[in-house]
Design a protein around this motif. Structure first.
Motif, PDB file in Angstrom:
ATOM      1  N   CYS B  13       0.417  -1.589   0.051  1.00  0.00           N
ATOM      2  CA  CYS B  13       0.522   0.525  -0.689  1.00  0.00           C
ATOM      3  C   CYS B  13       0.968   1.259  -0.103  1.00  0.00           C
ATOM      4  O   CYS B  13       0.605   2.111  -0.738  1.00  0.00           O
ATOM      5  CB  CYS B  13      -0.934  -0.050   1.274  1.00  0.00           C
ATOM      6  SG  CYS B  13      -2.214  -1.422   0.736  1.00  0.00           S
ATOM      7  N   PHE B  14       1.860   1.314   0.841  1.00  0.00           N
ATOM      8  CA  PHE B  14       2.610   2.319   0.875  1.00  0.00           C
ATOM      9  C   PHE B  14       3.336   2.450  -0.871  1.00  0.00           C
ATOM     10  O   PHE B  14       3.820   4.082  -0.848  1.00  0.00           O
ATOM     11  CB  PHE B  14       4.085   2.393   1.314  1.00  0.00           C
ATOM     12  CG  PHE B  14       4.912   2.958   1.888  1.00  0.00           C
ATOM     13  CD1 PHE B  14       4.441   4.229   2.461  1.00  0.00           C
ATOM     14  CD2 PHE B  14       6.097   3.685   1.538  1.00  0.00           C
ATOM     15  CE1 PHE B  14       5.448   5.434   2.836  1.00  0.00           C
ATOM     16  CE2 PHE B  14       6.961   3.799   1.688  1.00  0.00           C
ATOM     17  CZ  PHE B  14       6.677   5.242   2.119  1.00  0.00           C
ATOM     18  N   VAL B  15       4.010   1.659  -1.295  1.00  0.00           N
ATOM     19  CA  VAL B  15       4.344   1.755  -2.817  1.00  0.00           C
ATOM     20  C   VAL B  15       3.275   2.355  -3.477  1.00  0.00           C
ATOM     21  O   VAL B  15       4.129   3.000  -4.110  1.00  0.00           O
ATOM     22  CB  VAL B  15       4.718  -0.140  -2.638  1.00  0.00           C
ATOM     23  CG1 VAL B  15       5.594   0.224  -3.958  1.00  0.00           C
ATOM     24  CG2 VAL B  15       6.109  -0.549  -2.425  1.00  0.00           C
ATOM     25  N   VAL B  16       2.426   1.576  -3.191  1.00  0.00           N
ATOM     26  CA  VAL B  16       1.214   2.312  -4.525  1.00  0.00           C
ATOM     27  C   VAL B  16       0.880   3.805  -3.843  1.00  0.00           C
ATOM     28  O   VAL B  16       0.351   4.979  -4.844  1.00  0.00           O
ATOM     29  CB  VAL B  16       0.016   1.203  -4.218  1.00  0.00           C
ATOM     30  CG1 VAL B  16       0.188   0.073  -5.540  1.00  0.00           C
ATOM     31  CG2 VAL B  16      -1.004   1.825  -3.749  1.00  0.00           C
ATOM     32  N   GLY B  17       1.211   4.341  -3.085  1.00  0.00           N
ATOM     33  CA  GLY B  17       1.248   5.770  -2.753  1.00  0.00           C
ATOM     34  C   GLY B  17       2.043   6.613  -2.524  1.00  0.00           C
ATOM     35  O   GLY B  17       1.606   7.398  -3.342  1.00  0.00           O
ATOM     36  N   VAL B  18       3.099   6.001  -2.435  1.00  0.00           N
ATOM     37  CA  VAL B  18       4.509   6.555  -3.530  1.00  0.00           C
ATOM     38  C   VAL B  18       4.106   6.966  -4.558  1.00  0.00           C
ATOM     39  O   VAL B  18       4.395   8.364  -5.337  1.00  0.00           O
ATOM     40  CB  VAL B  18       5.650   5.833  -2.930  1.00  0.00           C
ATOM     41  CG1 VAL B  18       6.922   6.377  -3.958  1.00  0.00           C
ATOM     42  CG2 VAL B  18       5.760   5.800  -1.925  1.00  0.00           C
ATOM     43  N   ALA B  19       4.017   6.096  -5.489  1.00  0.00           N
ATOM     44  CA  ALA B  19       3.134   5.417  -7.264  1.00  0.00           C
ATOM     45  C   ALA B  19       2.419   6.558  -7.440  1.00  0.00           C
ATOM     46  O   ALA B  19       2.484   7.287  -8.363  1.00  0.00           O
ATOM     47  CB  ALA B  19       3.666   4.367  -7.516  1.00  0.00           C
ATOM     48  N   ALA B  20       1.035   6.720  -6.180  1.00  0.00           N
ATOM     49  CA  ALA B  20       0.267   7.949  -6.735  1.00  0.00           C
ATOM     50  C   ALA B  20       0.971   9.507  -6.922  1.00  0.00           C
ATOM     51  O   ALA B  20       0.962   9.831  -6.836  1.00  0.00           O
ATOM     52  CB  ALA B  20      -0.513   7.848  -5.987  1.00  0.00           C
ATOM     53  N   GLY B  21       2.135   9.377  -5.800  1.00  0.00           N
ATOM     54  CA  GLY B  21       2.198  11.016  -5.703  1.00  0.00           C
ATOM     55  C   GLY B  21       3.664  10.986  -6.809  1.00  0.00           C
ATOM     56  O   GLY B  21       3.803  12.119  -7.777  1.00  0.00           O
ATOM     57  N   LEU B  22       3.869  10.133  -7.476  1.00  0.00           N
ATOM     58  CA  LEU B  22       5.276  10.176  -8.486  1.00  0.00           C
ATOM     59  C   LEU B  22       4.783   9.955 -10.150  1.00  0.00           C
ATOM     60  O   LEU B  22       5.041  10.953 -10.673  1.00  0.00           O
ATOM     61  CB  LEU B  22       6.332   9.133  -7.972  1.00  0.00           C
ATOM     62  CG  LEU B  22       7.292   8.924  -7.398  1.00  0.00           C
ATOM     63  CD1 LEU B  22       7.998   7.842  -7.464  1.00  0.00           C
ATOM     64  CD2 LEU B  22       8.014  10.338  -7.054  1.00  0.00           C
ATOM     65  N   LEU B  23       3.817   9.922 -10.180  1.00  0.00           N
ATOM     66  CA  LEU B  23       2.778   9.402 -11.317  1.00  0.00           C
ATOM     67  C   LEU B  23       1.328  10.987 -11.377  1.00  0.00           C
ATOM     68  O   LEU B  23       1.003  10.688 -12.488  1.00  0.00           O
ATOM     69  CB  LEU B  23       2.214   8.140 -11.502  1.00  0.00           C
ATOM     70  CG  LEU B  23       3.446   7.151 -11.514  1.00  0.00           C
ATOM     71  CD1 LEU B  23       2.318   5.896 -11.286  1.00  0.00           C
ATOM     72  CD2 LEU B  23       3.647   7.339 -12.840  1.00  0.00           C
ATOM     73  N   LYS B  24       1.322  11.605 -10.330  1.00  0.00           N
ATOM     74  CA  LYS B  24       1.150  12.655 -10.054  1.00  0.00           C
ATOM     75  C   LYS B  24      -0.023  12.376  -9.904  1.00  0.00           C
ATOM     76  O   LYS B  24      -1.194  13.190 -10.880  1.00  0.00           O
ATOM     77  CB  LYS B  24       1.773  13.812 -11.454  1.00  0.00           C
ATOM     78  CG  LYS B  24       2.722  14.412 -10.568  1.00  0.00           C
ATOM     79  CD  LYS B  24       3.153  15.555 -12.102  1.00  0.00           C
ATOM     80  CE  LYS B  24       4.637  15.883 -11.149  1.00  0.00           C
ATOM     81  NZ  LYS B  24       4.863  15.861 -10.345  1.00  0.00           N
ATOM     82  N   SER B  25      -0.866  11.417  -9.737  1.00  0.00           N
ATOM     83  CA  SER B  25      -2.532  11.158  -9.540  1.00  0.00           C
ATOM     84  C   SER B  25      -2.767  12.037  -8.871  1.00  0.00           C
ATOM     85  O   SER B  25      -2.424  13.051  -8.349  1.00  0.00           O
ATOM     86  CB  SER B  25      -2.705   9.707  -9.164  1.00  0.00           C
ATOM     87  OG  SER B  25      -3.583   9.618  -8.716  1.00  0.00           O
ATOM     88  N   ASP B  26      -4.662  12.360  -9.415  1.00  0.00           N
ATOM     89  CA  ASP B  26      -4.495  13.481  -8.208  1.00  0.00           C
ATOM     90  C   ASP B  26      -5.503  12.638  -6.694  1.00  0.00           C
ATOM     91  O   ASP B  26      -6.473  13.734  -5.984  1.00  0.00           O
ATOM     92  CB  ASP B  26      -5.692  14.058  -9.009  1.00  0.00           C
ATOM     93  CG  ASP B  26      -7.227  13.066  -9.245  1.00  0.00           C
ATOM     94  OD1 ASP B  26      -7.041  11.727  -8.987  1.00  0.00           O
ATOM     95  OD2 ASP B  26      -7.911  13.695  -9.580  1.00  0.00           O
ATOM     96  N   LEU B  27      -5.077  12.009  -6.591  1.00  0.00           N
ATOM     97  CA  LEU B  27      -5.645  11.107  -5.559  1.00  0.00           C
ATOM     98  C   LEU B  27      -5.069  11.641  -4.616  1.00  0.00           C
ATOM     99  O   LEU B  27      -3.814  12.127  -3.964  1.00  0.00           O
ATOM    100  CB  LEU B  27      -4.895   9.503  -5.052  1.00  0.00           C
ATOM    101  CG  LEU B  27      -5.545   9.074  -4.095  1.00  0.00           C
ATOM    102  CD1 LEU B  27      -6.750   8.527  -3.807  1.00  0.00           C
ATOM    103  CD2 LEU B  27      -4.741   7.385  -3.707  1.00  0.00           C
ATOM    104  N   GLN B  28      -5.677  12.345  -3.746  1.00  0.00           N
ATOM    105  CA  GLN B  28      -5.655  12.786  -2.037  1.00  0.00           C
ATOM    106  C   GLN B  28      -6.675  12.675  -1.329  1.00  0.00           C
ATOM    107  O   GLN B  28      -8.098  12.529  -1.736  1.00  0.00           O
ATOM    108  CB  GLN B  28      -5.709  14.637  -2.732  1.00  0.00           C
ATOM    109  CG  GLN B  28      -5.034  15.418  -1.540  1.00  0.00           C
ATOM    110  CD  GLN B  28      -4.885  17.005  -1.675  1.00  0.00           C
ATOM    111  OE1 GLN B  28      -5.110  17.035  -3.210  1.00  0.00           O
ATOM    112  NE2 GLN B  28      -4.594  17.149  -0.644  1.00  0.00           N
ATOM    113  N   PHE B  29      -6.414  11.817  -0.228  1.00  0.00           N
ATOM    114  CA  PHE B  29      -7.594  12.216   1.620  1.00  0.00           C
ATOM    115  C   PHE B  29      -7.795  13.407   1.823  1.00  0.00           C
ATOM    116  O   PHE B  29      -6.733  13.841   2.139  1.00  0.00           O
ATOM    117  CB  PHE B  29      -6.226  11.260   2.386  1.00  0.00           C
ATOM    118  CG  PHE B  29      -6.354   9.717   2.208  1.00  0.00           C
ATOM    119  CD1 PHE B  29      -5.627   8.995   0.905  1.00  0.00           C
ATOM    120  CD2 PHE B  29      -5.846   8.959   3.246  1.00  0.00           C
ATOM    121  CE1 PHE B  29      -5.690   8.198   0.903  1.00  0.00           C
ATOM    122  CE2 PHE B  29      -6.020   7.691   2.928  1.00  0.00           C
ATOM    123  CZ  PHE B  29      -6.216   6.804   1.657  1.00  0.00           C
TER     124      PHE B  29
END
Lengths: 100, 320
Positions: B13-29
């Motif tokens: 989960c941490f890894v996919v969170g880092v990926a979301a940030g690096l890939l500039k996904s608009d995912l934000q809690f």
């Protein structure tokens, strides 16, 4: 009905300073203030407000012109050098001038 | 062992969170979810520790607590010395970064516990107490070191002690400990499904968010310089080794030694930054946040914990 001329003090800064700023303002004798959570970008980088160390507040208060200048000078002396902070005065007209 | 750790859902989960940030996904809690999850996790950690403490023999905690306090003083001093001498940092920045590395990350603690549970390694029931104990001394010491060198004295110690001891992370951990300790195992059964049954799922979700936040700190690397990157990987290994020795000398089991080594190696990113911003305003947050959250936290989650476990095993095989 005549409106009274007052100053609106607007302070945009790191949320870490909130309790210190509120204490300062109370010591200066302001009668009230309003705080909102905001986000944006400035000279010290993006502040997206997504977690504790990255939150930004906007604090506004209305007071007499002389007090507003005292507040601004105080902010400049104590906080401007080390913190992400923008503060400015603007003219406002209010009902119930004795309230501010 | 390393790969096995990487395949844990919490770590993934941490890894996919880092990926979301690096890939500039608009995912934000949403802010409230982040706040809610951190309150839940900190209180659960305290509660679990308190319940287990209520079944521990009083007195056996004493020596490990002393060893932990010693770590809380020695680690920031070593870190400060390295940052000043080798890293050429000025006093406020070196002191602030040192305080972060001397203090602890409760999330890293939760991950090492889930690691030990998964591999079936037992540990002392009172290790949560060590987490709380290690959180505070380094922060106080960091502020003290930073202030010793500045002519502009006038520390508001009252406000500062309030911030450190009654800050939300310490308060939640301690109150969880007290509630768990006094209510005990049987009476806590009713709250167990919420606090323990759901814990690992909530931890996984929180680590997804921490991955996003940590990845955003990585852009700070442009300003921090090469030394701090080396420091942020080498320092946890050094303090992890010190934690291993402290665990062995104070008589902790293999599991307990692994926990203490991980606690020693972890760097704070909740209590320490909040205190440093107020107490040491001359220290640049980009330095300590990028190091503690952008590098050391991911390092510990991804590869550090199995390394500290291996250190503890090695120490116990020759010393125990």
């Amino acid at each position: 009905m005549t409106l009274a001329h007052r100053k609106l003090v607007t302070i945009i800064t790191e949320s870490a300073l909130e309790s210190m700023l509120v204490k300062d303002l109370e010591n200066f004798g302001v009668t009230g203030y309003t705080i909102t959570n905001v986000r944006g970008e400035g000279a010290r980088g993006k502040r997206k407000g997504d977690w504790d160390q990255n939150r930004t507040i906007c604090l506004i208060t209305i007071c007499r012109s002389d007090l507003a200048h005292v507040i601004l000078d105080h902010l400049a002396a104590v906080y401007f050098e080390d913190y992400a902070i923008v503060a400015y005065l603007s003219d406002v007209e209010v009902h119930r001038g004795n309230k501010f | 062992m390393m790969l096995d750790n990487l395949l844990d859902p919490v770590v993934l989960c941490f890894v996919v969170g880092v990926a979301a940030g690096l890939l500039k996904s608009d995912l934000q809690f949403p802010e409230q979810l982040y706040e809610g999850l951190s309150i839940y996790l900190l209180f659960s950690i305290g509660l679990k520790g308190g319940i287990e403490l209520s079944r521990a023999a009083p007195g056996e905690v004493f020596v490990p607590v002393l060893a932990t306090v010693a770590l809380g003083v020695i680690i920031p001093l070593v870190a400060y010395f390295l940052l000043r001498r080798l890293g050429r940092f000025d006093r406020p920045n070196a002191a602030a970064i040192a305080a972060h590395y001397g203090s602890v990350s409760a999330v890293t603690y939760a991950v090492v516990i889930s690691y030990l549970v998964r591999i079936g390694q037992s540990y002392e029931s009172y290790v949560t107490v060590l987490l709380v104990v290690l959180e505070i001394p380094a922060i106080a010491l960091g502020i003290l070191i930073a202030r010793l060198g500045s002519a502009t004295g006038g520390v508001k110690w009252g406000a500062l002690l309030h911030e450190v001891f009654l800050g939300k992370s310490v308060y939640l951990l301690v109150s969880g400990l007290l509630v768990g300790y006094f209510s005990g195992f049987d009476r806590s059964e009713a709250v167990a499904p919420l606090f323990f049954g759901l814990f690992k799922g909530a931890l996984a979700l929180f680590l997804l968010e921490m991955g996003i936040i940590a990845s955003r700190r990585i852009e700070g690397l442009r300003y921090t310089g090469f030394f701090l990157v080396i420091f942020a990987v080498a320092m946890p290994l050094v303090s992890g080794a010190m934690g291993t020795v402290a665990g062995l000398l104070s008589g902790l089991s293999l599991g307990g030694t692994t926990v203490l080594a991980t606690l020693a190696a972890s760097a704070s990113y909740i209590a320490a930054p909040a205190a440093m911003r107020i107490a040491v305003p001359k220290a640049n947050p980009t330095f300590y946040l990028t190091a503690a959250l952008g590098i050391t936290f991911p390092f510990n989650i991804l590869v550090g914990i199995p390394i500290y476990h291996a250190m503890a095993r090695f120490a116990h095989s020759i010393g125990g």
